[in-house]
Design a protein around this motif. Structure first.
Motif, short mmCIF file in Angstrom:
data_model
loop_
_atom_site.label_atom_id
_atom_site.label_comp_id
_atom_site.label_asym_id
_atom_site.label_seq_id
_atom_site.Cartn_x
_atom_site.Cartn_y
_atom_site.Cartn_z
N TRP A 149 0.81 -1.22 0.00
CA TRP A 149 0.00 0.00 0.00
C TRP A 149 0.85 1.28 0.00
O TRP A 149 0.34 2.37 0.11
CB TRP A 149 -0.97 0.02 1.18
CG TRP A 149 -0.32 0.00 2.54
CD1 TRP A 149 0.14 1.09 3.25
CD2 TRP A 149 -0.07 -1.13 3.35
NE1 TRP A 149 0.68 0.69 4.44
CE2 TRP A 149 0.57 -0.68 4.54
CE3 TRP A 149 -0.31 -2.50 3.20
CZ2 TRP A 149 0.96 -1.54 5.56
CZ3 TRP A 149 0.08 -3.35 4.23
CH2 TRP A 149 0.70 -2.88 5.38
N TRP A 194 -1.81 8.07 5.86
CA TRP A 194 -2.05 6.64 5.69
C TRP A 194 -3.44 6.39 5.13
O TRP A 194 -4.39 7.13 5.44
CB TRP A 194 -1.95 5.95 7.06
CG TRP A 194 -0.68 5.22 7.29
CD1 TRP A 194 0.56 5.57 6.87
CD2 TRP A 194 -0.54 4.00 8.02
NE1 TRP A 194 1.47 4.65 7.30
CE2 TRP A 194 0.83 3.68 8.00
CE3 TRP A 194 -1.42 3.16 8.68
CZ2 TRP A 194 1.35 2.55 8.63
CZ3 TRP A 194 -0.92 2.03 9.31
CH2 TRP A 194 0.45 1.73 9.28
N PRO A 195 -3.61 5.33 4.34
CA PRO A 195 -4.97 4.93 3.96
C PRO A 195 -5.80 4.71 5.23
O PRO A 195 -5.33 4.08 6.18
CB PRO A 195 -4.74 3.63 3.20
CG PRO A 195 -3.35 3.72 2.69
CD PRO A 195 -2.58 4.47 3.73
N LYS A 196 -7.00 5.26 5.24
CA LYS A 196 -7.81 5.26 6.46
C LYS A 196 -8.00 3.86 7.03
O LYS A 196 -7.90 3.64 8.23
CB LYS A 196 -9.17 5.89 6.16
CG LYS A 196 -10.08 5.99 7.38
CD LYS A 196 -11.40 6.66 7.03
CE LYS A 196 -12.31 6.73 8.25
NZ LYS A 196 -13.62 7.35 7.91
N GLU A 197 -8.23 2.89 6.15
CA GLU A 197 -8.50 1.53 6.64
C GLU A 197 -7.25 0.92 7.29
O GLU A 197 -7.34 0.18 8.28
CB GLU A 197 -9.01 0.63 5.51
CG GLU A 197 -8.03 0.34 4.39
CD GLU A 197 -7.96 1.43 3.33
OE1 GLU A 197 -7.29 1.20 2.31
OE2 GLU A 197 -8.58 2.50 3.53
N LYS A 198 -6.06 1.27 6.77
CA LYS A 198 -4.83 0.75 7.35
C LYS A 198 -4.56 1.37 8.71
O LYS A 198 -4.11 0.70 9.65
CB LYS A 198 -3.64 1.02 6.41
CG LYS A 198 -3.67 0.20 5.14
CD LYS A 198 -3.54 -1.29 5.44
CE LYS A 198 -3.62 -2.13 4.19
NZ LYS A 198 -3.60 -3.59 4.49
N GLU A 200 -6.84 2.59 10.85
CA GLU A 200 -7.80 2.04 11.80
C GLU A 200 -7.43 0.62 12.18
O GLU A 200 -7.54 0.22 13.35
CB GLU A 200 -9.20 2.08 11.18
CG GLU A 200 -9.75 3.50 11.04
CD GLU A 200 -11.09 3.54 10.33
OE1 GLU A 200 -11.50 2.47 9.80
OE2 GLU A 200 -11.71 4.62 10.30
N GLU A 201 -6.95 -0.14 11.23
CA GLU A 201 -6.51 -1.52 11.50
C GLU A 201 -5.32 -1.53 12.46
O GLU A 201 -5.27 -2.34 13.40
CB GLU A 201 -6.12 -2.17 10.17
CG GLU A 201 -5.64 -3.60 10.27
CD GLU A 201 -5.21 -4.13 8.91
OE1 GLU A 201 -4.25 -4.91 8.86
OE2 GLU A 201 -5.84 -3.75 7.90
#
Length: 242
Positions: A149, A194-198, A200-201
């Motif tokens: 990513w 950062w990509p939001k989903e990364k 949050e993960e």
């Protein structure tokens, strides 16, 4: 804390926040005078006001070639010598390559790679003349794993790791140690991209580091006996692989 850096002068780029700030403050606590280098004048004033005369603010935009070339002359003007350079300033681009902005790619590669090379190039003659010095570059866990990513960011850190290791081999004969610190994701302003989903993960998994933890490893590298070089430290949260 033992004042193991007493009498030394350090310069830390990107020192107004994140890893740079934590590293600079750790060096201050170890007895060094530290030149805090950043383009954010207000943040530098606030930070340095907390630490007294041993914390020296230096406002530089390292993406300006003339300002970048002035790093060592300004440090010598302010502090008289340079024993330690922590080349930490950097930026981040994540996500799919096809979605990246070309100008942002240029800016990131310039700051993460070109500026680091130029800063190291410029301080080496001073350190060679003195027969001693320490250079630490902030790399990333992304330099050791093809992170899907963040292809542009990871590529910049792979490049800088090669630069660190090859330069180290050239200058150790002059009493200069060169090493890289490669942390996993650190709680800092860079994570805003950062990509939001990364993000949050990572938060949910407890797989983020604190900048102060990275700074303690930087200090460990700097305080080894002169006959020892810690060439590269990879550090990550214990839960990173969850």
């Amino acid at each position: 804390m033992a004042r193991e850096l007493e009498g030394q002068v350090a310069a830390v780029t990107g020192a107004a926040s994140g890893i740079g700030l934590a590293s600079a403050e750790a060096m201050l606590a170890a007895g060094a005078r530290v030149v805090f280098v950043d383009r954010d004048a207000a943040a530098l004033d606030t930070v340095c006001a907390r630490h007294g005369g041993a914390a020296i603010p230096l406002v530089l935009d390292l993406l300006d070639p003339r300002a970048c070339a002035g790093l060592l002359p300004r440090v010598l003007e302010l502090a008289g010598r340079l024993d330690i350079l922590h080349a930490n300033a950097g930026t981040y681009i994540g996500g799919d390559l096809v979605d990246a902005d070309s100008a942002a790619i240029d800016r990131m590669l310039n700051l993460n790679v070109n500026v680091v090379m130029k800063n190291v190039h410029d301080v080496l003659p001073h350190m060679i003349e003195r027969g001693s010095g320490d250079i630490i570059v902030t790399s990333s866990l992304a330099a050791h794993f093809p992170t899907p990513w963040e292809p542009v960011y990871a590529a910049s850190k792979w490049a800088i790791n090669c630069f660190v290791q090859t330069t180290r081999r050239q200058v150790f004969k002059h009493g200069i140690r060169v090493g890289a610190i490669s942390p996993g994701p650190v709680i800092s302003a860079l994570l805003a991209d950062w990509p939001k989903e990364k993000l949050e993960e990572a938060r949910a998994a407890g797989s983020l580091l604190d900048a102060a933890e990275v700074a303690q490893v930087v200090l460990f590298m700097l305080t080894r006996p002169r006959g020892m070089t810690v060439r590269d430290v990879v550090m990550m949260p214990t839960n990173f692989d969850l």
